[in-house]
Design a protein around this motif. Structure first.
Motif, mmCIF file in Angstrom:
data_model
loop_
_atom_site.group_PDB
_atom_site.id
_atom_site.type_symbol
_atom_site.label_atom_id
_atom_site.label_comp_id
_atom_site.label_asym_id
_atom_site.label_seq_id
_atom_site.Cartn_x
_atom_site.Cartn_y
_atom_site.Cartn_z
ATOM 1 N N VAL A 51 0.851 -1.183 0.000
ATOM 2 C CA VAL A 51 0.000 0.000 0.000
ATOM 3 C C VAL A 51 0.890 1.237 0.000
ATOM 4 O O VAL A 51 1.852 1.314 0.773
ATOM 5 C CB VAL A 51 -0.919 0.003 1.249
ATOM 6 C CG1 VAL A 51 -1.757 1.254 1.304
ATOM 7 C CG2 VAL A 51 -1.776 -1.246 1.260
ATOM 8 N N ALA A 52 0.574 2.178 -0.861
ATOM 9 C CA ALA A 52 1.370 3.410 -0.939
ATOM 10 C C ALA A 52 1.199 4.205 0.351
ATOM 11 O O ALA A 52 0.083 4.328 0.867
ATOM 12 C CB ALA A 52 0.932 4.238 -2.134
ATOM 13 N N PRO A 53 2.290 4.742 0.889
ATOM 14 C CA PRO A 53 2.170 5.548 2.104
ATOM 15 C C PRO A 53 1.392 6.830 1.811
ATOM 16 O O PRO A 53 1.370 7.322 0.683
ATOM 17 C CB PRO A 53 3.624 5.853 2.484
ATOM 18 C CG PRO A 53 4.403 5.640 1.229
ATOM 19 C CD PRO A 53 3.653 4.653 0.400
ATOM 20 N N LYS A 54 0.751 7.344 2.849
ATOM 21 C CA LYS A 54 -0.010 8.580 2.693
ATOM 22 C C LYS A 54 0.939 9.751 2.474
ATOM 23 O O LYS A 54 2.039 9.784 3.018
ATOM 24 C CB LYS A 54 -0.853 8.847 3.942
ATOM 25 C CG LYS A 54 -1.960 7.843 4.128
ATOM 26 C CD LYS A 54 -2.753 8.152 5.370
ATOM 27 C CE LYS A 54 -3.811 7.093 5.598
ATOM 28 N NZ LYS A 54 -4.525 7.314 6.849
ATOM 29 N N THR A 55 0.481 10.714 1.701
ATOM 30 C CA THR A 55 1.277 11.921 1.487
ATOM 31 C C THR A 55 1.139 12.830 2.701
ATOM 32 O O THR A 55 0.214 12.673 3.512
ATOM 33 C CB THR A 55 0.798 12.682 0.237
ATOM 34 O OG1 THR A 55 -0.532 13.169 0.485
ATOM 35 C CG2 THR A 55 0.827 11.811 -1.000
ATOM 36 N N ILE A 56 2.039 13.783 2.805
ATOM 37 C CA ILE A 56 1.973 14.751 3.895
ATOM 38 C C ILE A 56 0.646 15.493 3.848
ATOM 39 O O ILE A 56 0.000 15.704 4.873
ATOM 40 C CB ILE A 56 3.176 15.711 3.843
ATOM 41 C CG1 ILE A 56 4.438 14.928 4.203
ATOM 42 C CG2 ILE A 56 2.989 16.903 4.752
ATOM 43 C CD1 ILE A 56 5.719 15.686 4.032
ATOM 44 N N LYS A 57 0.211 15.866 2.643
ATOM 45 C CA LYS A 57 -1.063 16.571 2.498
ATOM 46 C C LYS A 57 -2.226 15.712 2.985
ATOM 47 O O LYS A 57 -3.107 16.201 3.695
ATOM 48 C CB LYS A 57 -1.296 16.985 1.048
ATOM 49 C CG LYS A 57 -2.592 17.780 0.861
ATOM 50 C CD LYS A 57 -2.836 18.141 -0.579
ATOM 51 C CE LYS A 57 -4.101 18.920 -0.831
ATOM 52 N NZ LYS A 57 -5.179 18.845 0.077
ATOM 53 N N GLU A 58 -2.232 14.410 2.646
ATOM 54 C CA GLU A 58 -3.311 13.515 3.095
ATOM 55 C C GLU A 58 -3.331 13.396 4.618
ATOM 56 O O GLU A 58 -4.400 13.432 5.236
ATOM 57 C CB GLU A 58 -3.145 12.129 2.461
ATOM 58 C CG GLU A 58 -3.433 12.084 0.979
ATOM 59 C CD GLU A 58 -3.051 10.772 0.324
ATOM 60 O OE1 GLU A 58 -3.677 10.438 -0.692
ATOM 61 O OE2 GLU A 58 -2.117 10.083 0.813
ATOM 62 N N ILE A 59 -2.157 13.270 5.213
ATOM 63 C CA ILE A 59 -2.076 13.163 6.673
ATOM 64 C C ILE A 59 -2.591 14.450 7.319
ATOM 65 O O ILE A 59 -3.401 14.413 8.248
ATOM 66 C CB ILE A 59 -0.630 12.868 7.123
ATOM 67 C CG1 ILE A 59 -0.200 11.487 6.634
ATOM 68 C CG2 ILE A 59 -0.502 12.966 8.642
ATOM 69 C CD1 ILE A 59 1.283 11.206 6.781
#
Length: 182
Positions: A51-59
């Protein structure tokens, strides 16, 4: 677990057969399989794609939607963006009512520890523990909640606080999101 090991072995065999395979490709494959097999719910599925890690923006968007306060910090040496999140540090201090007998004190301590475990299990507290001296400051709990009001309510629902054996002093505290205690 056996399925993951079979997939891992087959991956290594396939990679070894290629003349142009580099060590970094093997390491990457091993790393990806290791990441996937750590989560048993994922390892039990046939689709073992990482699973791709979440981006800073998503977090940040998730935290903001839940009411948390954040700001960005850019590490000068790496130029990485680090999300700083506001937590609440609750200091547990000696309270005015400390005349409980040994049996009552033991019962309160058991309830206190159960309360702290519940806070941790529910995701409201990240870490807590007593201080190692015999001062008026008895311990600390770091609450991972969006508001001071919520941290105060949770901290004051501790049976030791309700009994008056401890009192709470809470302060907002900023820490890097996702960093581990060392």
């Amino acid at each position: 677990m056996k399925r993951a090991l079979v997939i891992f072995t087959l991956s290594l065999m396939l990679l070894a057969c290629k003349d142009n395979t580099k060590a970094s490709q093997i390491e990457k494959s091993v790393s990806e399989v290791s990441k996937v097999t750590k989560d048993s719910s994922v390892a039990n599925k046939m689709d073992l794609k990482p699973v791709a890690p979440k981006t800073i923006k998503e977090i940040k968007d998730e935290l903001t939607a839940k009411g948390y306060k954040t700001f960005d910090y850019v590490d000068e040496s790496t130029q990485d963006t680090i999300i700083m999140q506001q937590y609440f540090m609750a200091f547990l201090k000696k309270g005015p009512i400390r005349m409980q007998n040994e049996e009552e004190s033991a019962k309160l301590q058991k309830q206190h520890l159960a309360h702290l475990k519940k806070m941790y299990d529910l995701g409201y507290a990240d870490i807590s523990g007593p201080f190692g001296d015999d001062s008026d400051m008895r311990g600390v709990t770091i609450y991972n909640v969006p508001t001071l009001k919520m941290a105060d309510s949770l901290a004051n629902s501790d049976p030791m606080v309700i009994a008056g054996r401890l009192v709470i002093e809470i302060h907002p505290w900023w820490a890097a999101k996702g960093y581990l205690l060392r």
